[in-house]
Enzyme design. Sequence first.
Site, PDB file in Angstrom:
ATOM      1  N   PRO A 237       0.836  -1.207   0.000  1.00  0.00           N
ATOM      2  CA  PRO A 237       0.000   0.000   0.000  1.00  0.00           C
ATOM      3  C   PRO A 237       0.871   1.259   0.000  1.00  0.00           C
ATOM      4  O   PRO A 237       1.263   1.757   1.050  1.00  0.00           O
ATOM      5  CB  PRO A 237      -0.825  -0.133   1.287  1.00  0.00           C
ATOM      6  CG  PRO A 237       0.031  -0.975   2.180  1.00  0.00           C
ATOM      7  CD  PRO A 237       0.810  -1.900   1.303  1.00  0.00           C
ATOM      8  N   ASP A 412       5.704   2.558   2.381  1.00  0.00           N
ATOM      9  CA  ASP A 412       4.879   1.378   2.636  1.00  0.00           C
ATOM     10  C   ASP A 412       4.060   1.657   3.894  1.00  0.00           C
ATOM     11  O   ASP A 412       4.606   1.716   5.000  1.00  0.00           O
ATOM     12  CB  ASP A 412       5.775   0.152   2.822  1.00  0.00           C
ATOM     13  CG  ASP A 412       4.976  -1.143   2.997  1.00  0.00           C
ATOM     14  OD1 ASP A 412       3.765  -1.075   3.284  1.00  0.00           O
ATOM     15  OD2 ASP A 412       5.581  -2.222   2.863  1.00  0.00           O
ATOM     16  N   HIS A 413       2.750   1.813   3.726  1.00  0.00           N
ATOM     17  CA  HIS A 413       1.899   2.209   4.850  1.00  0.00           C
ATOM     18  C   HIS A 413       1.809   1.120   5.910  1.00  0.00           C
ATOM     19  O   HIS A 413       1.407   1.382   7.057  1.00  0.00           O
ATOM     20  CB  HIS A 413       0.494   2.549   4.348  1.00  0.00           C
ATOM     21  CG  HIS A 413      -0.171   3.636   5.134  1.00  0.00           C
ATOM     22  ND1 HIS A 413      -0.028   3.772   6.494  1.00  0.00           N
ATOM     23  CD2 HIS A 413      -0.995   4.642   4.763  1.00  0.00           C
ATOM     24  CE1 HIS A 413      -0.733   4.809   6.921  1.00  0.00           C
ATOM     25  NE2 HIS A 413      -1.322   5.357   5.887  1.00  0.00           N
ATOM     26  N   ARG A 414       2.182  -0.117   5.578  1.00  0.00           N
ATOM     27  CA  ARG A 414       2.188  -1.183   6.587  1.00  0.00           C
ATOM     28  C   ARG A 414       3.325  -0.975   7.587  1.00  0.00           C
ATOM     29  O   ARG A 414       3.254  -1.454   8.720  1.00  0.00           O
ATOM     30  CB  ARG A 414       2.358  -2.550   5.911  1.00  0.00           C
ATOM     31  CG  ARG A 414       1.255  -2.917   4.931  1.00  0.00           C
ATOM     32  CD  ARG A 414       1.624  -4.159   4.143  1.00  0.00           C
ATOM     33  NE  ARG A 414       2.872  -4.006   3.400  1.00  0.00           N
ATOM     34  CZ  ARG A 414       3.400  -4.956   2.626  1.00  0.00           C
ATOM     35  NH1 ARG A 414       2.793  -6.118   2.504  1.00  0.00           N
ATOM     36  NH2 ARG A 414       4.531  -4.736   1.973  1.00  0.00           N
ATOM     37  N   VAL A 415       4.375  -0.274   7.143  1.00  0.00           N
ATOM     38  CA  VAL A 415       5.569  -0.097   7.956  1.00  0.00           C
ATOM     39  C   VAL A 415       5.642   1.295   8.568  1.00  0.00           C
ATOM     40  O   VAL A 415       5.997   1.464   9.738  1.00  0.00           O
ATOM     41  CB  VAL A 415       6.836  -0.363   7.101  1.00  0.00           C
ATOM     42  CG1 VAL A 415       8.101  -0.229   7.934  1.00  0.00           C
ATOM     43  CG2 VAL A 415       6.768  -1.736   6.452  1.00  0.00           C
TER      44      VAL A 415
END
Length: 440
Positions: A237, A412-415
Amino acid sequence: MPTEILMPALSPTMEEGTLAKWLVKEGDTVASGDLIAEIETDKATMEFEAVDDGRIGKLLVAAGTEGVKVNTPIAILLEDGESEDDIDNNASPSKPAPEAAPAADAGGKAAPDRGPAPAAAPPAPGATDGQRIFASPLARRIAAEKGLDLTAIAGSGPRGRIVKADVEAATAPAAKPATAEAPQTSAPPQAAAAQAAGLSPDAVARMYEGRAYEVVPLDGMRKTIAARLTEAKQTIPHFYLRRDIRLDALLDFRSTLNAQLGPRGVKLSVNDFIIKACALALQQVPRANAVWAGDRILQLKPSDVAVAVAIEGGLFTPVLKDAETKSLSQLSKEMKDLATRARDRKLAPQEYQGGSFAISNLGMFGIDNFDAVINPPHGAILAVGAGVKKPVVNEAGEIEVATVMSVTLSVDHRVIDGALGAELLQAIRDNLENPLAMLA
């Protein structure tokens, strides 16, 4: 029984390779560690070493052969007491049997169908067939010297054969993780790309029937790039943060440093300053120095910064390890060396794997700004545009001309969340606009 030498996986992304050159010929005696071939992987040309002692009985794959799948037998190794007759009389159980197909005789008629070929036998473990143990002579000798039981050692060689490395590892076993993830497999890059587009390769070709075009086959690097970028855009994402950075102070400082470093043969580039600024920013905002690891986030301590290098047919991202600890001149020298060897495809896998952050600079090509695709498993990548002169409003409210560089941080929006990404980009900007502070 003769031992098969298999096509090795010389990088984590390698599924097939080109057997570029044999460094041995049939009949040559080799020892463990001897170089026997040059293999072109999806990234580089690498030397392949023998893992066992013996004599080359037969070369199964000709030099220059492309598309050799990993774990395909490429040669036969004979041990003491074995001869070429053993190759013919002992068909290898690890080779997959060919698919049954009607064979044509000299007159062009199909031969009778003899039914399906027998299934390939599974690889043999270290000890099979009662008391028989598949182990190299060197492995047996080392095991005897160490007082080790070969039946208790798992073999990593062809068909589960115990080799030197297995016996040495058994003397000092490394700690294993509590859990191990199963290896993941993916569809071929061409199939994945076609599926993503909703069109088969044949359907695409039909769209251009009657038009003039040239078919460009995909080499290993292009296939890997296609697979990685498809994976990145489909699974990561992305979000994007943009800033303008004034370069006037940096350009003046760079000019002064280059005048002083000239007698030493050192010439710093703007990119060297960008690498240093990003490495320091990852230390200043440590939560952003992280990678996505599937079910967890790994927050790294050192700043290992990857830099995209364009080469013919693709690109490399060599990694500058511990970049925060190195001087600008060190970074400049190391980057030039990595870039040169990248273009010659002479990088070792450990030189282009790892890191948490990457830089892609297209400013030298006149690109004002762009959005870069994150290189998994990195948490972010900085896209750098050209420095151009623009009218700006200074702190006194007056209009003046300044050299401004546009950058975009793909995250990276997960990170990394939005506020954390903004903090990282602010740190990068502060470092570049105050270059003297980077030397403190």
